[in-house]
Write a protein that holds these residues in place. Structure first.
Motif, PDB file in Angstrom:
ATOM      1  N   ARG A   1       0.895  -1.332   0.027  1.00  0.00           N
ATOM      2  CA  ARG A   1       0.067  -0.078   0.026  1.00  0.00           C
ATOM      3  C   ARG A   1       0.996   1.138   0.083  1.00  0.00           C
ATOM      4  O   ARG A   1       1.801   1.419   0.864  1.00  0.00           O
ATOM      5  CB  ARG A   1      -0.883   0.015   1.271  1.00  0.00           C
ATOM      6  CG  ARG A   1      -1.956   0.966   1.092  1.00  0.00           C
ATOM      7  CD  ARG A   1      -2.947   0.891   2.384  1.00  0.00           C
ATOM      8  NE  ARG A   1      -3.903   1.755   2.146  1.00  0.00           N
ATOM      9  CZ  ARG A   1      -5.218   1.681   2.681  1.00  0.00           C
ATOM     10  NH1 ARG A   1      -5.392   0.884   3.523  1.00  0.00           N
ATOM     11  NH2 ARG A   1      -6.164   2.369   2.456  1.00  0.00           N
ATOM     12  N   SER A   2       0.513   2.218  -0.827  1.00  0.00           N
ATOM     13  CA  SER A   2       1.281   3.665  -1.098  1.00  0.00           C
ATOM     14  C   SER A   2       1.131   4.372   0.294  1.00  0.00           C
ATOM     15  O   SER A   2       0.017   4.501   0.940  1.00  0.00           O
ATOM     16  CB  SER A   2       0.880   4.154  -2.212  1.00  0.00           C
ATOM     17  OG  SER A   2       1.267   5.385  -2.101  1.00  0.00           O
ATOM     18  N   ARG A   3       2.081   5.057   0.831  1.00  0.00           N
ATOM     19  CA  ARG A   3       2.107   6.001   1.877  1.00  0.00           C
ATOM     20  C   ARG A   3       1.083   7.031   1.625  1.00  0.00           C
ATOM     21  O   ARG A   3       0.455   7.565   2.638  1.00  0.00           O
ATOM     22  CB  ARG A   3       3.515   6.413   2.327  1.00  0.00           C
ATOM     23  CG  ARG A   3       4.219   5.305   2.746  1.00  0.00           C
ATOM     24  CD  ARG A   3       5.594   5.778   3.243  1.00  0.00           C
ATOM     25  NE  ARG A   3       6.471   4.673   3.574  1.00  0.00           N
ATOM     26  CZ  ARG A   3       7.886   4.738   3.712  1.00  0.00           C
ATOM     27  NH1 ARG A   3       8.504   6.098   3.584  1.00  0.00           N
ATOM     28  NH2 ARG A   3       8.317   3.725   3.987  1.00  0.00           N
ATOM     29  N   LEU A   4       0.765   7.417   0.415  1.00  0.00           N
ATOM     30  CA  LEU A   4       0.051   8.371  -0.081  1.00  0.00           C
ATOM     31  C   LEU A   4      -1.291   8.125   0.506  1.00  0.00           C
ATOM     32  O   LEU A   4      -2.269   8.875   0.619  1.00  0.00           O
ATOM     33  CB  LEU A   4      -0.100   8.827  -1.274  1.00  0.00           C
ATOM     34  CG  LEU A   4       1.377   9.279  -1.860  1.00  0.00           C
ATOM     35  CD1 LEU A   4       1.572   9.692  -3.363  1.00  0.00           C
ATOM     36  CD2 LEU A   4       1.723  10.834  -1.232  1.00  0.00           C
TER      37      LEU A   4
ATOM     38  N   LEU B   1      -6.095  10.542   6.415  1.00  0.00           N
ATOM     39  CA  LEU B   1      -5.985  10.409   7.687  1.00  0.00           C
ATOM     40  C   LEU B   1      -5.217  11.478   8.551  1.00  0.00           C
ATOM     41  O   LEU B   1      -5.560  11.580   9.552  1.00  0.00           O
ATOM     42  CB  LEU B   1      -5.887   8.832   8.104  1.00  0.00           C
ATOM     43  CG  LEU B   1      -6.543   7.680   7.465  1.00  0.00           C
ATOM     44  CD1 LEU B   1      -6.067   6.360   7.963  1.00  0.00           C
ATOM     45  CD2 LEU B   1      -8.040   7.837   8.167  1.00  0.00           C
ATOM     46  N   VAL B   2      -3.855  11.705   7.874  1.00  0.00           N
ATOM     47  CA  VAL B   2      -3.131  12.521   8.516  1.00  0.00           C
ATOM     48  C   VAL B   2      -3.627  14.140   8.606  1.00  0.00           C
ATOM     49  O   VAL B   2      -3.329  14.574   9.759  1.00  0.00           O
ATOM     50  CB  VAL B   2      -1.849  12.517   7.623  1.00  0.00           C
ATOM     51  CG1 VAL B   2      -0.854  13.394   8.067  1.00  0.00           C
ATOM     52  CG2 VAL B   2      -1.235  11.070   7.757  1.00  0.00           C
ATOM     53  N   PHE B   3      -4.232  14.494   7.651  1.00  0.00           N
ATOM     54  CA  PHE B   3      -4.596  15.777   7.531  1.00  0.00           C
ATOM     55  C   PHE B   3      -5.662  16.124   8.684  1.00  0.00           C
ATOM     56  O   PHE B   3      -5.529  17.208   9.530  1.00  0.00           O
ATOM     57  CB  PHE B   3      -5.132  16.460   6.444  1.00  0.00           C
ATOM     58  CG  PHE B   3      -4.221  16.585   5.256  1.00  0.00           C
ATOM     59  CD1 PHE B   3      -3.045  17.257   5.720  1.00  0.00           C
ATOM     60  CD2 PHE B   3      -4.015  15.882   4.090  1.00  0.00           C
ATOM     61  CE1 PHE B   3      -1.929  17.466   4.875  1.00  0.00           C
ATOM     62  CE2 PHE B   3      -3.022  16.072   3.325  1.00  0.00           C
ATOM     63  CZ  PHE B   3      -2.078  16.942   3.253  1.00  0.00           C
ATOM     64  N   PRO B   4      -6.689  15.464   8.953  1.00  0.00           N
ATOM     65  CA  PRO B   4      -7.427  15.501  10.505  1.00  0.00           C
ATOM     66  C   PRO B   4      -6.816  15.586  11.512  1.00  0.00           C
ATOM     67  O   PRO B   4      -7.107  16.441  12.410  1.00  0.00           O
ATOM     68  CB  PRO B   4      -8.696  14.788   9.927  1.00  0.00           C
ATOM     69  CG  PRO B   4      -8.777  14.387   8.694  1.00  0.00           C
ATOM     70  CD  PRO B   4      -7.268  14.439   7.981  1.00  0.00           C
TER      71      PRO B   4
END
Length: 169
Positions: free
Chosen positions: A3-6, A11-14
């Motif tokens: 699975r790509s980290r992108l 999930l990271v932004f919120p």
């Protein structure tokens, strides 16, 4: 399938927004709402001003390297890290502001540049990164399978039993 980290960015932004909110509330509680707002605005303005300065500096370094016939990737990488630091500083928030300041400091910028170069050499291969970043100094250790080690610029003296040289096409 890997699975790509992108895929984790939604999930990271919120989570970052929530962490920035908590950091602002904590700072506002410690120094007052008005001072926290003023500090946030000052850091964002400084980040916007640094964006312009880092962009111009990076473009000039790129032009100079191209004019001298040197591979410009080191200058471009350093400039991109500076631009990233200025962008983090321009974003409103204390966590991104601290990350931006850390990326703008010369020791951490050099560390980040070496990390980017290492990641690029892993993903692109030695030939492509040699064209991008210039020739690499290597050490060849004489053993049954010959071991080639990229020289660390911070430790210029080779260990005992190592043959020092350059990879040249």
């Amino acid at each position: 399938m890997r699975r790509s980290r992108l895929a984790y960015l939604p999930l990271v932004f919120p989570l970052l927004a929530f962490a920035e909110f908590l950091a602002f509330v904590s700072v506002a509680h410690a120094i007052g709402f008005g001072w926290a707002t003023l500090l946030l605005a000052a850091s964002s303005i400084a980040g916007v001003l640094l964006l312009r300065r880092e962009g111009i500096r990076g473009f000039r370094a790129f032009q100079e390297a191209a004019r001298d016939g040197r591979p410009p990737a080191a200058e471009v990488t350093n400039s991109l890290i500076g631009l990233g630091g200025a962008l983090f500083l321009a974003m409103p928030g204390f966590i991104t502001g601290v990350a931006g300041i850390v990326l703008l400091l010369p020791p951490s910028r050099a560390l980040a540049r070496r990390s980017v170069e290492r990641i690029a050499s892993r993903r692109l291969g030695g030939a492509a990164t040699g064209d991008l970043f210039g020739p690499r100094r290597v050490r060849v250790h004489q053993s049954d399978p010959v071991t080639v080690v990229v020289v660390d610029e911070q430790r210029p003296t080779p260990p005992a039993g190592a043959i020092e040289g350059e990879i040249v096409r």
